[in-house]
Motif scaffolding. Structure first.
Motif, PDB file in Angstrom:
ATOM      1  N   MET A   1      16.388   5.867   0.412  1.00  0.00           N
ATOM      2  CA  MET A   1      16.953   4.552   0.100  1.00  0.00           C
ATOM      3  C   MET A   1      15.974   3.433   0.423  1.00  0.00           C
ATOM      4  SD  MET A   1      19.601   4.895  -1.543  1.00  0.00           S
ATOM      5  CE  MET A   1      19.864   3.125  -1.650  1.00  0.00           C
ATOM      6  N   HIS A   2      15.151   3.611   1.466  1.00  0.00           N
ATOM      7  CA  HIS A   2      14.117   2.607   1.751  1.00  0.00           C
ATOM      8  C   HIS A   2      13.073   2.564   0.636  1.00  0.00           C
ATOM      9  CE1 HIS A   2      15.794   2.609   5.840  1.00  0.00           C
ATOM     10  NE2 HIS A   2      15.197   1.446   5.983  1.00  0.00           N
ATOM     11  N   LEU A   3      12.746   3.718   0.078  1.00  0.00           N
ATOM     12  CA  LEU A   3      11.839   3.751  -1.065  1.00  0.00           C
ATOM     13  C   LEU A   3      12.463   3.039  -2.253  1.00  0.00           C
ATOM     14  CD1 LEU A   3       9.704   6.670  -2.387  1.00  0.00           C
ATOM     15  CD2 LEU A   3      11.398   5.656  -3.905  1.00  0.00           C
ATOM     16  N   VAL A   4      13.733   3.311  -2.527  1.00  0.00           N
ATOM     17  CA  VAL A   4      14.428   2.665  -3.653  1.00  0.00           C
ATOM     18  C   VAL A   4      14.437   1.149  -3.468  1.00  0.00           C
ATOM     19  CG1 VAL A   4      16.664   2.394  -4.803  1.00  0.00           C
ATOM     20  CG2 VAL A   4      15.840   4.682  -4.183  1.00  0.00           C
TER      21      VAL A   4
ATOM     22  N   ALA B   1       0.834  -1.206   0.000  1.00  0.00           N
ATOM     23  CA  ALA B   1       0.000   0.000   0.000  1.00  0.00           C
ATOM     24  C   ALA B   1       0.868   1.255   0.000  1.00  0.00           C
ATOM     25  CB  ALA B   1      -0.928  -0.007   1.209  1.00  0.00           C
ATOM     26  N   ARG B   2       1.938   1.250   0.796  1.00  0.00           N
ATOM     27  CA  ARG B   2       2.837   2.404   0.843  1.00  0.00           C
ATOM     28  C   ARG B   2       3.573   2.572  -0.484  1.00  0.00           C
ATOM     29  NH1 ARG B   2       7.641   2.462   5.240  1.00  0.00           N
ATOM     30  NH2 ARG B   2       8.142   0.594   4.040  1.00  0.00           N
ATOM     31  N   PHE B   3       4.033   1.467  -1.052  1.00  0.00           N
ATOM     32  CA  PHE B   3       4.706   1.503  -2.350  1.00  0.00           C
ATOM     33  C   PHE B   3       3.767   2.045  -3.431  1.00  0.00           C
ATOM     34  CE2 PHE B   3       4.761  -0.981  -6.321  1.00  0.00           C
ATOM     35  CZ  PHE B   3       5.908  -0.463  -6.903  1.00  0.00           C
ATOM     36  N   GLN B   4       2.521   1.531  -3.469  1.00  0.00           N
ATOM     37  CA  GLN B   4       1.563   2.010  -4.454  1.00  0.00           C
ATOM     38  C   GLN B   4       1.295   3.504  -4.284  1.00  0.00           C
ATOM     39  OE1 GLN B   4      -1.690  -1.263  -4.290  1.00  0.00           O
ATOM     40  NE2 GLN B   4      -1.957  -0.192  -6.220  1.00  0.00           N
ATOM     41  N   GLY B   5       1.196   3.939  -3.040  1.00  0.00           N
ATOM     42  CA  GLY B   5       0.964   5.352  -2.791  1.00  0.00           C
ATOM     43  C   GLY B   5       2.095   6.202  -3.338  1.00  0.00           C
TER      44      GLY B   5
END
Length: 284
Positions: free
Chosen positions: A246-249, A216-220
């Motif tokens: 970097m956590h997003l990457v 859900a966080r990634f999709q957002g």
């Protein structure tokens, strides 16, 4: 004719549902294409998709490298792992209904766990009404007409809408908050222990709540960039609740298979623009 000699042409249209259906439908989308296209990645997603094909069929390549041809009428369950991709060749004419993450339960009494991570024959799952809808859509290629027909189909199910379970309620909340709620906090809100919450998610949603929240966080984050291409990944990472960029990457590598920029470059129409509309406040 050699398809490699054709200049690939693709048109994508998407729209949000009428307001009464928005708690159940994230978007409608239509794709028309001619030619031979490079493989298009399908990042992890939480929606259940009802997919209608009216011309040459697409091919789905799994993370293991195997290929599966898309059925003319298919129900695609949530996919919480990356690595899947679509291949286009020939003439494509398709229409899709993107349901909210747990709306298949509310509308059709179909738990996400029953369809998660797989493609299904929609006729087997949803029965004759969806087959009738396929015929109506096939006879009406106009996107607006198809949206109207799909909404009529879906509205007929609202009269017998099913009440949410504790797990589907929790999943809806996680989706709405785009994964920004911790598992312990979510369990407390649901008046459950963490273990009870985890068992319910595995049984009804098909994945642990932590995995659901991560997707859900990634999709957002992905939809935020689709909606506003000028937003920096650093700003998106902060707004999405990541510890740092970097956590997003790392999540993009895991859930899409590529860096954030390369994911956007290769994404094509896997995330139609209507999926992101009005879901993210645009800030500088």
């Amino acid at each position: 004719m050699d398809l490699t000699e054709l200049v690939p042409v693709r048109t994508v249209q998407s729209a949000q549902a009428t307001p009464v259906l928005r708690p159940f439908v994230r978007a409608f989308a239509q794709r028309t294409a001619t030619g031979l296209f490079d493989a298009q990645p399908m990042p992890a997603f939480l929606e259940t998709v009802i997919h209608f094909e009216f011309a040459d069929r697409l091919n789905v390549r799994s993370p293991s490298g195997g290929y599966e041809q898309v059925r003319p009428l298919e129900l695609v369950g949530p996919h919480t792992h990356g690595g899947t991709s679509l291949l286009f060749e020939g003439t494509v004419n398709s229409f899709a209904i993107f349901l909210q993450p747990v709306a298949a339960w509310s509308l059709f009494r179909l738990l996400p766990s029953a369809v998660a991570e797989r493609h299904h024959d929609a006729a087997d799952v949803l029965g004759k009404p969806v087959v009738s809808l396929w015929h109506i859509l096939a006879e009406n290629p106009d996107f607006t007409d198809r949206v109207r027909a799909a909404e009529t189909f879906l509205l007929s199910y609202l009269e017998s809408q099913h009440s949410d379970t504790t797990s589907t309620t929790a999943a809806s909340l996680l989706s709405l908050e785009e994964g920004r709620i911790g598992v312990a906090d979510l369990a407390s809100r649901m008046h459950l222990s963490v273990r009870q919450l985890e068992r319910g998610f595995l049984r009804e949603i098909g994945v642990p709540p932590k995995r659901f929240a991560r997707v859900a966080r990634f999709q957002g984050a992905l939809d935020a960039r689709v909606e506003c291409p000028d937003r920096s990944w650093l700003k998106i990472a902060i707004d999405s609740g990541y510890h740092d960029q970097m956590h997003l990457v790392h999540d993009f590598h895991s859930l899409a298979g590529f860096t954030p920029e390369l994911t956007l470059e290769m994404l094509g129409d896997s995330r139609p623009s209507a999926l992101a509309v009005s879901h993210h406040p645009v800030t500088s």
